[in-house]
Design a protein around this motif. Structure first.
Motif, PDB file in Angstrom:
ATOM      1  N   LYS A 153      -2.106  12.932  50.547  1.00 27.89           N
ATOM      2  CA  LYS A 153      -0.689  13.170  50.812  1.00 27.89           C
ATOM      3  C   LYS A 153      -0.568  14.165  51.975  1.00 27.89           C
ATOM      4  O   LYS A 153       0.516  14.460  52.430  1.00 27.89           O
ATOM      5  N   TYR A 154      -1.709  14.734  52.389  1.00 29.13           N
ATOM      6  CA  TYR A 154      -1.734  15.809  53.387  1.00 29.13           C
ATOM      7  C   TYR A 154      -2.633  15.422  54.564  1.00 29.13           C
ATOM      8  O   TYR A 154      -3.739  15.973  54.726  1.00 29.13           O
ATOM      9  N   PRO A 155      -2.196  14.460  55.422  1.00 29.09           N
ATOM     10  CA  PRO A 155      -3.055  13.962  56.498  1.00 29.09           C
ATOM     11  C   PRO A 155      -3.496  15.038  57.495  1.00 29.09           C
ATOM     12  O   PRO A 155      -4.626  15.012  57.980  1.00 29.09           O
ATOM     13  N   ARG A 156      -2.626  15.987  57.790  1.00 30.76           N
ATOM     14  CA  ARG A 156      -2.967  17.015  58.790  1.00 30.76           C
ATOM     15  C   ARG A 156      -4.074  17.930  58.255  1.00 30.76           C
ATOM     16  O   ARG A 156      -5.043  18.227  58.955  1.00 30.76           O
ATOM     17  N   VAL A 157      -3.917  18.343  56.996  1.00 29.80           N
ATOM     18  CA  VAL A 157      -4.924  19.209  56.376  1.00 29.80           C
ATOM     19  C   VAL A 157      -6.258  18.474  56.306  1.00 29.80           C
ATOM     20  O   VAL A 157      -7.311  19.030  56.634  1.00 29.80           O
TER      21      VAL A 157
ATOM     22  N   LYS B 216      -2.615   7.728  54.436  1.00 33.22           N
ATOM     23  CA  LYS B 216      -1.551   8.518  53.803  1.00 33.22           C
ATOM     24  C   LYS B 216      -1.116   7.854  52.492  1.00 33.22           C
ATOM     25  O   LYS B 216      -0.791   6.669  52.449  1.00 33.22           O
ATOM     26  N   ILE B 217      -1.119   8.642  51.430  1.00 34.35           N
ATOM     27  CA  ILE B 217      -0.654   8.168  50.111  1.00 34.35           C
ATOM     28  C   ILE B 217       0.420   9.142  49.649  1.00 34.35           C
ATOM     29  O   ILE B 217       0.299  10.346  49.886  1.00 34.35           O
ATOM     30  N   GLU B 218       1.449   8.678  48.989  1.00 37.29           N
ATOM     31  CA  GLU B 218       2.562   9.558  48.617  1.00 37.29           C
ATOM     32  C   GLU B 218       2.382  10.245  47.267  1.00 37.29           C
ATOM     33  O   GLU B 218       3.057  11.221  46.958  1.00 37.29           O
TER      34      GLU B 218
ATOM     35  N   GLY C  48     -12.886   8.895  49.452  1.00 37.50           N
ATOM     36  CA  GLY C  48     -12.625  10.228  48.928  1.00 37.50           C
ATOM     37  C   GLY C  48     -11.153  10.575  49.083  1.00 37.50           C
ATOM     38  O   GLY C  48     -10.394   9.818  49.706  1.00 37.50           O
ATOM     39  N   ILE C  49     -10.769  11.702  48.487  1.00 37.31           N
ATOM     40  CA  ILE C  49      -9.383  12.161  48.624  1.00 37.31           C
ATOM     41  C   ILE C  49      -9.368  13.643  49.001  1.00 37.31           C
ATOM     42  O   ILE C  49     -10.313  14.376  48.712  1.00 37.31           O
TER      43      ILE C  49
END
Ligand code: ATP
Ligand code: PRP
Length: 207
Positions: free
Chosen positions: A116-120, A136-138, A152-153
């Motif tokens: 949910k945090y693509p930039r990080v 990106k997943i919500e 991975g996530i």
């Protein structure tokens, strides 16, 4: 008058005691229906509830003088305001996780990371010199590796229950997270006394 943007959900619930135990009149927030804006019954303060990234937007635009937002959202969004206080609530961690049989660090070929945090996530893997695809997943991010969407996530872990119950393990910790008090830059000049009083009231008295 101070306008305060509160992140809806977990942080809203965790923030209320900070105000309540320090003499603020937040009972309307505790017993709310679908109403989103509330007047403090004891102080010249109004509160409103918004999603975390929107709290930042309201503070940046000066509609809210102050906001309460998680460090996770501050790291993900560009935030042009002052971060003045770690409130010590909403504590959790950013972690990298996946299925226990996945050797993420030694994988060859195309690596996919759901978050949910693509930039990080991008910043984390760039720092490790790993070229990964960020998907990106919500929400329900843990489902991604389970169903093969990603290897991975990067997600938030608090108790670790969600990871455990879905058969995932932590590969690394990215950073610690907690709720922060953010302030509009102009408000900090124009309403400095009110803001400093608020800060002093709600900062952890145990420290
Ligand atoms: N276990 C946790 N999971 C997620 N966020 C947590 C947790 N513990 C604390 N937080 C903090 O609470 C904030 C808000 O989380 P919450 O779950 O209420 O909303 P959200 O999942 O970000 O958004 P949504 O409204 O779409 O559900 C997060 O940004 C984070 O800073
Ligand atoms: O370590 P735990 O205590 O189990 O908490 C972590 C879980 O909580 C959050 O999800 P949330 O409940 O906000 O739902 P979401 O997946 O829809 O964002 C987060 O994304 C994890 O899935």
């Amino acid at each position: 008058m101070l306008m305060i943007a509160l992140t809806k959900g977990r942080l809203e619930k965790a923030s209320l005691p900070l105000f309540e135990k320090n003499g603020y009149g937040v009972e309307k927030l505790k017993n709310k229906g679908r109403e989103l804006v509330f007047q403090d019954t004891k102080k010249d303060i109004a509160y409103f509830l918004a999603k975390a990234p929107d709290c930042i937007t309201y503070v940046e635009h000066g509609v809210a003088d102050v906001g309460i937002v998680g460090k996770d959202t501050l790291l993900e969004e560009n935030c042009n305001c002052y971060e003045l206080l770690d409130l010590g609530i909403g504590k959790c961690q950013f972690i990298v996780a996946g299925l226990s049989d996945c050797d993420l660090w030694n994988m060859t070929g195309h690596i996919k990371i759901g978050t949910k945090y693509p930039r990080v996530a991008r910043q984390y893997f760039n720092q490790r010199g790993m070229d990964v695809e960020i998907i990106k997943i919500e929400g329900s991010v843990e489902v991604g590796p389970l169903l093969g969407l990603c290897d991975g996530i990067v997600d938030i872990m608090e108790t670790g229950t969600t990871l455990k119950e879905n058969g995932l393990v932590v590969f690394d910790t990215v950073s610690e997270i907690s709720a922060r008090l953010i302030v509009n830059k102009a408000s900090f000049i124009l309403k400095k006394e009110e803001i400093l009083t608020l800060l002093d009231d709600i900062k952890s008295k145990e420290a």
